[in-house]
Design an enzyme around this catalytic site. Structure first.
Site, PDB file in Angstrom:
ATOM      1  N   TRP A  23      -0.981  -6.132   1.435  1.00 33.56           N
ATOM      2  CA  TRP A  23      -1.203  -7.336   2.243  1.00 33.56           C
ATOM      3  C   TRP A  23      -2.027  -6.949   3.451  1.00 33.56           C
ATOM      4  O   TRP A  23      -1.625  -6.067   4.200  1.00 33.56           O
ATOM      5  CB  TRP A  23       0.130  -7.948   2.690  1.00 33.56           C
ATOM      6  CG  TRP A  23      -0.105  -9.247   3.414  1.00 33.56           C
ATOM      7  CD1 TRP A  23      -0.416  -9.401   4.736  1.00 33.56           C
ATOM      8  CD2 TRP A  23      -0.087 -10.563   2.845  1.00 33.56           C
ATOM      9  NE1 TRP A  23      -0.612 -10.730   5.027  1.00 33.56           N
ATOM     10  CE2 TRP A  23      -0.410 -11.462   3.882  1.00 33.56           C
ATOM     11  CE3 TRP A  23       0.155 -11.067   1.571  1.00 33.56           C
ATOM     12  CZ2 TRP A  23      -0.480 -12.841   3.682  1.00 33.56           C
ATOM     13  CZ3 TRP A  23       0.085 -12.436   1.376  1.00 33.56           C
ATOM     14  CH2 TRP A  23      -0.223 -13.308   2.430  1.00 33.56           C
ATOM     15  N   ASN A  43       6.351 -17.411  -3.450  1.00 36.05           N
ATOM     16  CA  ASN A  43       6.383 -16.313  -2.496  1.00 36.05           C
ATOM     17  C   ASN A  43       7.691 -16.288  -1.719  1.00 36.05           C
ATOM     18  O   ASN A  43       8.119 -17.305  -1.168  1.00 36.05           O
ATOM     19  CB  ASN A  43       5.215 -16.445  -1.509  1.00 36.05           C
ATOM     20  CG  ASN A  43       5.127 -15.257  -0.567  1.00 36.05           C
ATOM     21  OD1 ASN A  43       4.792 -14.154  -0.988  1.00 36.05           O
ATOM     22  ND2 ASN A  43       5.446 -15.470   0.699  1.00 36.05           N
ATOM     23  N   GLU A  44       8.347 -15.130  -1.700  1.00 32.85           N
ATOM     24  CA  GLU A  44       9.547 -14.894  -0.883  1.00 32.85           C
ATOM     25  C   GLU A  44      10.442 -16.132  -0.847  1.00 32.85           C
ATOM     26  O   GLU A  44      10.642 -16.738   0.213  1.00 32.85           O
ATOM     27  CB  GLU A  44       9.130 -14.455   0.516  1.00 32.85           C
ATOM     28  CG  GLU A  44       8.278 -13.191   0.478  1.00 32.85           C
ATOM     29  CD  GLU A  44       7.739 -12.764   1.835  1.00 32.85           C
ATOM     30  OE1 GLU A  44       8.041 -13.436   2.841  1.00 32.85           O
ATOM     31  OE2 GLU A  44       7.016 -11.747   1.889  1.00 32.85           O
ATOM     32  N   HIS A  83       8.746  -6.842  -1.691  1.00 29.77           N
ATOM     33  CA  HIS A  83       7.806  -6.741  -0.582  1.00 29.77           C
ATOM     34  C   HIS A  83       8.352  -5.711   0.397  1.00 29.77           C
ATOM     35  O   HIS A  83       9.483  -5.836   0.869  1.00 29.77           O
ATOM     36  CB  HIS A  83       7.637  -8.096   0.092  1.00 29.77           C
ATOM     37  CG  HIS A  83       6.978  -9.115  -0.782  1.00 29.77           C
ATOM     38  ND1 HIS A  83       6.681 -10.396  -0.353  1.00 29.77           N
ATOM     39  CD2 HIS A  83       6.538  -9.047  -2.066  1.00 29.77           C
ATOM     40  CE1 HIS A  83       6.104 -11.059  -1.345  1.00 29.77           C
ATOM     41  NE2 HIS A  83       6.016 -10.266  -2.391  1.00 29.77           N
ATOM     42  N   TYR A 103       8.186  -3.918   3.848  1.00 28.41           N
ATOM     43  CA  TYR A 103       7.772  -3.827   5.249  1.00 28.41           C
ATOM     44  C   TYR A 103       8.787  -2.965   6.000  1.00 28.41           C
ATOM     45  O   TYR A 103       9.128  -1.883   5.536  1.00 28.41           O
ATOM     46  CB  TYR A 103       7.594  -5.229   5.840  1.00 28.41           C
ATOM     47  CG  TYR A 103       6.440  -5.993   5.220  1.00 28.41           C
ATOM     48  CD1 TYR A 103       5.125  -5.681   5.529  1.00 28.41           C
ATOM     49  CD2 TYR A 103       6.664  -7.021   4.301  1.00 28.41           C
ATOM     50  CE1 TYR A 103       4.060  -6.367   4.953  1.00 28.41           C
ATOM     51  CE2 TYR A 103       5.607  -7.716   3.717  1.00 28.41           C
ATOM     52  CZ  TYR A 103       4.303  -7.375   4.056  1.00 28.41           C
ATOM     53  OH  TYR A 103       3.252  -8.050   3.490  1.00 28.41           O
ATOM     54  N   ARG A 118      -3.903 -10.700  -5.768  1.00 30.74           N
ATOM     55  CA  ARG A 118      -2.850 -11.713  -5.674  1.00 30.74           C
ATOM     56  C   ARG A 118      -3.372 -12.810  -4.748  1.00 30.74           C
ATOM     57  O   ARG A 118      -3.699 -12.557  -3.588  1.00 30.74           O
ATOM     58  CB  ARG A 118      -1.558 -11.110  -5.133  1.00 30.74           C
ATOM     59  CG  ARG A 118      -0.374 -12.085  -5.035  1.00 30.74           C
ATOM     60  CD  ARG A 118       0.896 -11.302  -4.707  1.00 30.74           C
ATOM     61  NE  ARG A 118       2.074 -12.142  -4.565  1.00 30.74           N
ATOM     62  CZ  ARG A 118       2.640 -12.477  -3.404  1.00 30.74           C
ATOM     63  NH1 ARG A 118       2.088 -12.053  -2.264  1.00 30.74           N
ATOM     64  NH2 ARG A 118       3.721 -13.216  -3.360  1.00 30.74           N
ATOM     65  N   GLU A 126       3.811  -6.885  -2.077  1.00 29.95           N
ATOM     66  CA  GLU A 126       3.203  -6.842  -0.742  1.00 29.95           C
ATOM     67  C   GLU A 126       3.715  -5.608  -0.028  1.00 29.95           C
ATOM     68  O   GLU A 126       4.863  -5.204  -0.193  1.00 29.95           O
ATOM     69  CB  GLU A 126       3.588  -8.057   0.114  1.00 29.95           C
ATOM     70  CG  GLU A 126       2.996  -9.374  -0.282  1.00 29.95           C
ATOM     71  CD  GLU A 126       3.399 -10.465   0.708  1.00 29.95           C
ATOM     72  OE1 GLU A 126       3.816 -10.141   1.846  1.00 29.95           O
ATOM     73  OE2 GLU A 126       3.320 -11.644   0.330  1.00 29.95           O
TER      74      GLU A 126
END
Length: 540
Positions: free
Chosen positions: A284, A159-160, A226, A228, A82, A255
């Site tokens: 990531w 992105n986001e 994503h 996290y 990516r 990610e």
């Protein structure tokens, strides 16, 4: 590097990780010329199932590193990358010629190229972030760079695209962006990132994905979460992924990392659950992180020979890239290479020490080319992969003194076909010490009431250290909240860190790192002393 802000849900994000399953709904009337979603899966242009196994690379900030990075990422077993691009609104613009060059580099390395517009990150909350509509303007501007590349390129819209303000607009904004892309003639598979800095803690994407997918006239959109700190338990990870799989909706983990300042993501659960569900993931990121999240680098200073603990975990660990990635069949011939290499020759052992051995073997042959060899340890009826090499020799380290081991080798080609196993060789290591001298670096990031510490333990001796325990003390009134890449316990001011399975060995001259997050009610500082396995370490 980009920094993400604290959220009411407790998600404090700093830097911005995928294969798919798609809905069993009616497909577009005309077949897509490249990647396409069908019956809940992502298929390549040959109609073969494709599962993304790769990493993110920050091309927008490090364009001069991209050529070498893509080659190294491929050599480590990835089937996709990516690539961070900029629309020119927040960072230096990646224009048509540059994007075309990136696509050609991906193809030359037989990597599926997921291109993403990064300037949308945190729109509505992050100063300077732009809307998805602006990202579509950019894609239309550089369309000639990706037109005709639908077999090799997936377009990640932005992105986001929403932070934690105004994120309820995600559904309409994403649907409108997809509609504009199709009207402009894009036939590619499109990827839509989640809001809430990509983590979708309010479940806007989760709950509205069916409508967004149905609004795509080509039915060729996949969704990207994503993961996290919001996803710090296996239950949360599996619940989110299963909500998409159970409805036949296409999802990727676009990610994720092994640590973060907003909490400790459960990377083991993310990778295991993705493999179980046939979903892809993109870690990531390769290298170059800043803003306090340097621990997310997989390679130190873009050097593939200096993988970090996170890099080793992602590429070499259970459910990792080397063990699960399969190259897209569009890079083969006649619909894809399915012929496996011959078995390598029986390994021969040399340079046997108390902690390692060198193995060599006769090369395997293949109808195209052998690209890698996987060295495995055979014990009982099980195998454990210990290293991968592109040559017909390998140094195996991290062994225990005076111990018998049995090894064998597999060959792999560029399409991911694996040979039969070679014959085995048995080796008994020499006796000798397992510990040496040490030095510790304790890098503190203090924000007053909370702090992070990045701890690097270096083996300055001539023998590897296998299994370690690091003792030290907080200098004041600090409380440990969480840790990553090591098990850490606190008693009073005293702390004891012990290795995880993937940080067990510290090679001679090498290092391992782990991190801490804590709270502080007074002055903070660096611990006065460190002791590794009872030996006092130098501070560096």
């Amino acid at each position: 590097m980009r920094r993400k802000l604290a959220t009411a849900a407790g998600a404090l994000l700093a830097m911005a990780a995928s294969v798919f399953a798609a809905p069993a709904t009616a497909q577009a009337a005309d077949p897509a010329p490249g990647f396409h979603v069908e019956d809940g899966r992502l298929l390549d242009a040959n109609g073969n199932d494709f599962v993304l196994r790769g990493v993110n690379h920050a091309h927008a900030w490090y364009p001069d590193r991209t050529g070498r990075a893509l080659a190294d990422i491929k050599a480590l077993g990835a089937n996709s990358v990516r690539v961070v691009l900029s629309t020119g609104d927040r960072w230096t613009k990646n224009g048509t010629a540059d994007v075309a060059a990136v696509v050609e580099r991906c193809k030359a390395n037989r990597l599926v190229c997921v291109l993403e517009a990064h300037d949308t990150t945190g729109y509505g909350e992050q100063d300077g972030a732009v809307s998805l509509s602006r990202a579509v303007d950019y894609w239309i501007e550089v369309q000639q760079a990706v037109k005709g590349q639908e077999k090799y390129v997936i377009l990640n819209l932005g992105n986001e695209p929403h932070g934690n303000s105004g994120y309820t607009a995600w559904t309409a904004d994403t649907s409108n962006a997809i509609s504009r892309m199709r009207t402009a003639g894009f036939e590619h598979t499109l990827m839509a990132d989640a809001p809430n800095w990509g983590q979708d803690w309010a479940f806007t994407m989760r709950d509205n994905a069916p409508g967004v997918f149905a609004a795509d006239p080509r039915r060729n959109t996949v969704f990207s979460i994503h993961m996290y700190g919001v996803y710090d338990t296996a239950a949360e990870v599996r619940d989110y992924l299963n909500r998409f799989v159970s409805r036949g909706l296409p999802l990727v983990v676009g990610e994720f990392g092994d640590a973060h300042s907003d909490g400790n993501p459960d990377e083991d659960a993310i990778m295991a659950a993705a493999e179980e569900s046939g979903l892809g993931y993109l870690g990531w990121s390769w290298s170059g992180n800043g803003g306090g999240v340097e621990y997310l680098d997989m390679a130190t200073d873009f050097d593939a020979s200096r993988l970090t603990t996170w890099g080793k975990r992602l590429f070499d660990g259970p459910h990792g890239i080397k063990r699960t990635a399969r190259e897209a069949s569009v890079f083969g011939t006649g619909g894809g290479d399915t012929r496996a290499p011959t078995a390598p020759g029986t390994p021969a052992a040399s340079a046997v020490t108390s902690s390692g051995v060198r193995l060599t073997w006769a090369a395997a042959t293949d109808n195209t080319a052998v690209t890698a060899y996987d060295v495995v340890r055979v014990h009982a009826a099980q195998e454990t992969q210990v290293t991968t090499t592109t040559t017909n020799s390998a140094a195996v380290s991290g062994l225990t003194a005076s111990t018998a081991y049995t090894f064998a080798v597999y060959a792999r080609d560029a399409a991911g076909n694996r040979s039969p196993r070679s014959a085995t060789v048995s080796v008994t290591t020499a006796s000798g010490p397992s510990t040496g001298k040490c030095a510790v670096t304790y890098r503190l990031s203090d924000w007053g009431s909370v702090f992070n510490a990045d701890v690097t333990v270096r083996n300055t001796g001539t023998q590897e250290i296998k299994g370690w325990q690091l003792d030290f003390a907080f200098p004041g009134s600090q409380t440990l909240n969480s840790a990553w890449n090591a098990k850490v316990v606190q008693q009073g001011t005293q702390l004891r860190a012990t290795n995880e399975s993937w940080t067990e060995t510290i090679p001679a001259g090498g290092a391992v790192s782990f991190g801490l997050n804590g709270s502080s009610t007074g002055a903070n500082g660096i611990p006065a002393a460190f002791s590794l396995n009872g030996v006092t370490c130098a501070k560096s």
